[in-house]
Design a protein around this motif. Sequence first.
Motif, PDB file in Angstrom:
ATOM      1  N   ARG A 172       1.680  11.703  11.575  1.00  0.00           N
ATOM      2  CA  ARG A 172       2.695  10.897  12.259  1.00  0.00           C
ATOM      3  C   ARG A 172       3.948  10.713  11.410  1.00  0.00           C
ATOM      4  NH1 ARG A 172       1.785   5.705  13.375  1.00  0.00           N
ATOM      5  NH2 ARG A 172       0.360   5.366  11.629  1.00  0.00           N
TER       6      ARG A 172
ATOM      7  N   GLU B 291       0.327  -1.613  14.062  1.00  0.00           N
ATOM      8  CA  GLU B 291      -0.184  -1.772  12.702  1.00  0.00           C
ATOM      9  C   GLU B 291       0.700  -1.131  11.637  1.00  0.00           C
ATOM     10  OE1 GLU B 291      -1.835  -0.593  15.376  1.00  0.00           O
ATOM     11  OE2 GLU B 291      -3.214   1.045  14.812  1.00  0.00           O
ATOM     12  N   ASP B 292       1.750  -0.420  12.049  1.00  0.00           N
ATOM     13  CA  ASP B 292       2.730   0.095  11.093  1.00  0.00           C
ATOM     14  C   ASP B 292       3.771  -0.957  10.727  1.00  0.00           C
ATOM     15  OD1 ASP B 292       2.647   3.156  12.934  1.00  0.00           O
ATOM     16  OD2 ASP B 292       1.678   2.766  11.002  1.00  0.00           O
TER      17      ASP B 292
ATOM     18  N   GLU C   2       0.835  -1.196   0.000  1.00  0.00           N
ATOM     19  CA  GLU C   2       0.000   0.000   0.000  1.00  0.00           C
ATOM     20  C   GLU C   2       0.873   1.250   0.000  1.00  0.00           C
ATOM     21  OE1 GLU C   2      -2.262  -0.441   3.620  1.00  0.00           O
ATOM     22  OE2 GLU C   2      -0.604   0.163   4.896  1.00  0.00           O
TER      23      GLU C   2
ATOM     24  N   VAL D 261       2.083   4.782   1.145  1.00  0.00           N
ATOM     25  CA  VAL D 261       2.161   5.471   2.431  1.00  0.00           C
ATOM     26  C   VAL D 261       2.276   6.980   2.235  1.00  0.00           C
ATOM     27  CG1 VAL D 261       3.560   5.766   4.506  1.00  0.00           C
ATOM     28  CG2 VAL D 261       3.217   3.479   3.549  1.00  0.00           C
TER      29      VAL D 261
ATOM     30  N   TYR E 148      -0.104  11.955   1.804  1.00  0.00           N
ATOM     31  CA  TYR E 148      -0.007  10.881   2.778  1.00  0.00           C
ATOM     32  C   TYR E 148      -1.278  10.049   2.796  1.00  0.00           C
ATOM     33  CZ  TYR E 148       3.860  13.647   4.607  1.00  0.00           C
ATOM     34  OH  TYR E 148       5.038  14.353   4.736  1.00  0.00           O
ATOM     35  N   ALA E 149      -1.108   8.779   3.112  1.00  0.00           N
ATOM     36  CA  ALA E 149      -2.259   7.945   3.406  1.00  0.00           C
ATOM     37  C   ALA E 149      -2.893   8.429   4.705  1.00  0.00           C
ATOM     38  CB  ALA E 149      -1.826   6.487   3.555  1.00  0.00           C
ATOM     39  N   ASP E 150      -4.209   8.300   4.798  1.00  0.00           N
ATOM     40  CA  ASP E 150      -4.905   8.765   5.995  1.00  0.00           C
ATOM     41  C   ASP E 150      -4.359   8.109   7.259  1.00  0.00           C
ATOM     42  OD1 ASP E 150      -8.209   9.083   4.464  1.00  0.00           O
ATOM     43  OD2 ASP E 150      -6.494  10.443   4.517  1.00  0.00           O
ATOM     44  N   SER E 151      -3.932   6.868   7.142  1.00  0.00           N
ATOM     45  CA  SER E 151      -3.487   6.114   8.318  1.00  0.00           C
ATOM     46  C   SER E 151      -2.192   6.656   8.923  1.00  0.00           C
ATOM     47  CB  SER E 151      -3.300   4.646   7.952  1.00  0.00           C
ATOM     48  OG  SER E 151      -2.364   4.505   6.893  1.00  0.00           O
ATOM     49  N   VAL E 152      -1.443   7.465   8.175  1.00  0.00           N
ATOM     50  CA  VAL E 152      -0.161   7.955   8.694  1.00  0.00           C
ATOM     51  C   VAL E 152      -0.103   9.478   8.803  1.00  0.00           C
ATOM     52  CG1 VAL E 152       0.978   5.936   7.695  1.00  0.00           C
ATOM     53  CG2 VAL E 152       1.051   8.126   6.468  1.00  0.00           C
ATOM     54  N   LYS E 153      -1.142  10.153   8.358  1.00  0.00           N
ATOM     55  CA  LYS E 153      -1.141  11.623   8.416  1.00  0.00           C
ATOM     56  C   LYS E 153      -0.925  12.115   9.841  1.00  0.00           C
ATOM     57  CE  LYS E 153      -3.962  12.948   4.443  1.00  0.00           C
ATOM     58  NZ  LYS E 153      -5.295  13.370   3.980  1.00  0.00           N
TER      59      LYS E 153
ATOM     60  N   LYS F 195       2.847   2.633  15.639  1.00  0.00           N
ATOM     61  CA  LYS F 195       1.838   1.718  16.162  1.00  0.00           C
ATOM     62  C   LYS F 195       2.145   0.307  15.663  1.00  0.00           C
ATOM     63  CE  LYS F 195      -1.680   5.338  15.626  1.00  0.00           C
ATOM     64  NZ  LYS F 195      -2.985   5.680  14.999  1.00  0.00           N
TER      65      LYS F 195
END
Length: 114
Positions: free
Chosen positions: A67, A89-90, A46, A48, A60-65, A87
Motif C-alpha cells: 500500500r 488504522e493508518d 513505529e 513504517v 516496509y512494515a508488514d502493515s503497509v506492504k 485505512k
Amino acid sequence: QVQLVESGGGLVQPGGSLRLSCAASGFTFGNYYMSWYRQPPGKERELVAGITGSSGSTNYADSVKGRFTISRDNSKRTVYLQMNSLKPEDTAVYYCKAGGLASWGRGTQVTVSS
C-alpha cells in the motif's frame, strides 16, 4: 544543524491516498538511510518504511506492504512516502528520520476517517 521538515499530511477518506514529503538539510543526505515512522494516538512510535542512500533498496512494515511506497530524490534532499488504500488504522503523526542521527522533525498529521 540537522533539519527534517515533513509535509503533505491531512484528512482523507478510507481508501484514499496521500503523498508525504520530508525535506532534509544539515547532513550529506545521499549517504544516509532514510526512514518514515508513525505514532498513532496513544501508542508508541513505529517504523513504517526505510530506503538506502544509494541503491534505493526499500523495506516496509508488514502493515503497509503493498500500500505504501517510499522513495527519495537525492538531488532535492527529499524523501517521500506514497500512501494508497489508506485505512483508519493508518491515522498517526508521520515522521522521517535519518539513520544514526538523533534529530526528529515535527511530523505531519495523517487522519483517515469518513
